[in-house]
Design a protein around this motif. Structure first.
Motif, short mmCIF file in Angstrom:
data_model
loop_
_atom_site.label_atom_id
_atom_site.label_comp_id
_atom_site.label_asym_id
_atom_site.label_seq_id
_atom_site.Cartn_x
_atom_site.Cartn_y
_atom_site.Cartn_z
N HIS A 1 0.84 -1.21 0.00
CA HIS A 1 0.00 0.00 0.00
C HIS A 1 0.87 1.25 0.00
N LEU A 2 1.90 1.27 0.84
CA LEU A 2 2.79 2.43 0.91
C LEU A 2 3.56 2.64 -0.39
N MET A 3 3.74 1.58 -1.15
CA MET A 3 4.44 1.69 -2.43
C MET A 3 3.48 2.05 -3.57
N GLY A 4 2.21 2.32 -3.22
CA GLY A 4 1.24 2.72 -4.23
C GLY A 4 0.60 1.56 -4.97
N LYS A 5 0.77 0.36 -4.45
CA LYS A 5 0.16 -0.82 -5.07
C LYS A 5 -0.84 -1.40 -4.07
N ASN A 6 -1.70 -2.27 -4.55
CA ASN A 6 -2.65 -2.90 -3.65
C ASN A 6 -2.47 -4.41 -3.75
N GLY A 7 -1.92 -5.00 -2.69
CA GLY A 7 -1.63 -6.43 -2.68
C GLY A 7 -2.88 -7.29 -2.82
N LEU A 8 -3.98 -6.89 -2.17
CA LEU A 8 -5.22 -7.66 -2.30
C LEU A 8 -5.75 -7.62 -3.72
N LYS A 9 -5.71 -6.44 -4.32
CA LYS A 9 -6.20 -6.32 -5.69
C LYS A 9 -5.34 -7.17 -6.63
N GLU B 1 -10.73 -11.87 -9.88
CA GLU B 1 -11.94 -12.55 -9.41
C GLU B 1 -13.11 -11.58 -9.21
N ILE B 2 -12.81 -10.36 -8.82
CA ILE B 2 -13.85 -9.43 -8.40
C ILE B 2 -13.48 -8.01 -8.82
N GLN B 3 -14.45 -7.28 -9.34
CA GLN B 3 -14.23 -5.91 -9.79
C GLN B 3 -14.72 -4.94 -8.72
N SER C 1 -13.89 -0.77 -6.89
CA SER C 1 -13.20 0.51 -7.04
C SER C 1 -11.92 0.50 -6.20
N ASP C 2 -11.00 1.39 -6.54
CA ASP C 2 -9.74 1.47 -5.79
C ASP C 2 -9.99 1.79 -4.32
N GLY C 3 -10.99 2.62 -4.04
CA GLY C 3 -11.31 2.95 -2.65
C GLY C 3 -11.76 1.74 -1.85
N ILE C 4 -12.54 0.87 -2.47
CA ILE C 4 -12.99 -0.34 -1.79
C ILE C 4 -11.82 -1.30 -1.58
N TRP C 5 -10.96 -1.42 -2.59
CA TRP C 5 -9.76 -2.25 -2.42
C TRP C 5 -8.90 -1.71 -1.27
N ARG C 6 -8.77 -0.38 -1.18
CA ARG C 6 -7.98 0.22 -0.09
C ARG C 6 -8.61 -0.12 1.26
N SER D 1 -20.87 -7.03 -0.17
CA SER D 1 -22.19 -7.12 -0.81
C SER D 1 -22.78 -5.75 -1.09
N ARG D 2 -22.40 -4.76 -0.32
CA ARG D 2 -22.89 -3.39 -0.55
C ARG D 2 -22.16 -2.70 -1.69
N HIS D 3 -21.00 -3.24 -2.06
CA HIS D 3 -20.15 -2.54 -3.04
C HIS D 3 -19.92 -3.30 -4.33
N LEU D 4 -20.46 -4.50 -4.44
CA LEU D 4 -20.30 -5.25 -5.69
C LEU D 4 -21.15 -4.62 -6.80
N PRO D 5 -20.65 -4.68 -8.01
CA PRO D 5 -21.45 -4.17 -9.13
C PRO D 5 -22.76 -4.97 -9.23
N LYS D 6 -23.85 -4.25 -9.47
CA LYS D 6 -25.15 -4.90 -9.61
C LYS D 6 -25.24 -5.55 -10.98
N GLU D 7 -25.76 -6.79 -11.00
CA GLU D 7 -25.95 -7.50 -12.28
C GLU D 7 -27.22 -6.96 -12.92
N SER D 8 -27.18 -6.75 -14.22
CA SER D 8 -28.39 -6.30 -14.91
C SER D 8 -29.33 -7.48 -15.08
N GLU D 9 -30.61 -7.19 -14.98
CA GLU D 9 -31.61 -8.27 -15.05
C GLU D 9 -32.02 -8.54 -16.46
#
Length: 178
Positions: free
Chosen positions: A94-102, A108-110, A112-117, A170-178
């Protein structure tokens, strides 16, 4: 399936300790299983990921020290060191400007950068807490209680964390179109 594989050494450590009441024998079992798992993974995939290397090194060094010196303090510190190495790796990335979890889960999952942070900070906090909890149980309770905590307590805490993380995601996952 991977989570069961990751727990195999812990389960066999617990089983050996439950049967023998000898933490040295249980540590030998965990050491052998850890080395065999790493060897099998290496043969199958021709590589180990970073945390697999860290785990292998820690089980060989800390487990080996426990067996050679006949002192269980080393194996008791092993989970804490593994948790804290994981927290440090996430913090440094994170301190190096990268996101290890992402980097690990971004395919696997899309998100936003804020949610990954936020997830990264949650994981760092969780891993630091787990390391502290392990040391607290190791020093404040009996050896048998620590062995039980290692399998049941830490696994239960992981499940609770995963469920909480699932609710957050679950609050931040992209909604699937119906």
């Amino acid at each position: 399936m991977k989570i069961l594989s990751d727990l195999l050494a812990v389960i066999l450590f617990f089983a050996a300790y439950s049967y023998t009441k000898d933490i040295i024998i249980a540590t030998v079992v965990a050491l052998v299983v850890g080395v065999l798992q790493a060897g099998f993974t290496w043969l199958k995939h021709k590589k180990l990921d970073t945390m697999q290397w860290v785990s292998l090194i820690l089980i060989v060094v800390m487990g080996g020290a426990t067996v050679i010196l006949r002192n269980p303090v080393f194996i008791k510190w092993k989970p804490t060191l593994l948790f804290w190495v994981g927290a440090a790796a996430l913090a440094v990335s994170h301190l190096m400007g990268k996101n290890g979890l992402k980097a690990l889960m971004g395919k696997e999952i899309q998100l936003s950068d804020g949610i990954w942070r936020n997830l990264t900070f949650m994981w760092i906090g969780y891993l630091i807490f787990m390391g502290l909890a392990n040391i607290a149980v190791a020093y404040m309770f009996t050896e048998a209680q620590w062995v039980n905590y290692k399998l049941f307590g830490s696994t239960a805490l992981m499940v609770v964390f995963m469920i909480a993380q699932g609710f957050y995601l679950s609050r931040h996952l992209p909604k699937e179109s119906e």
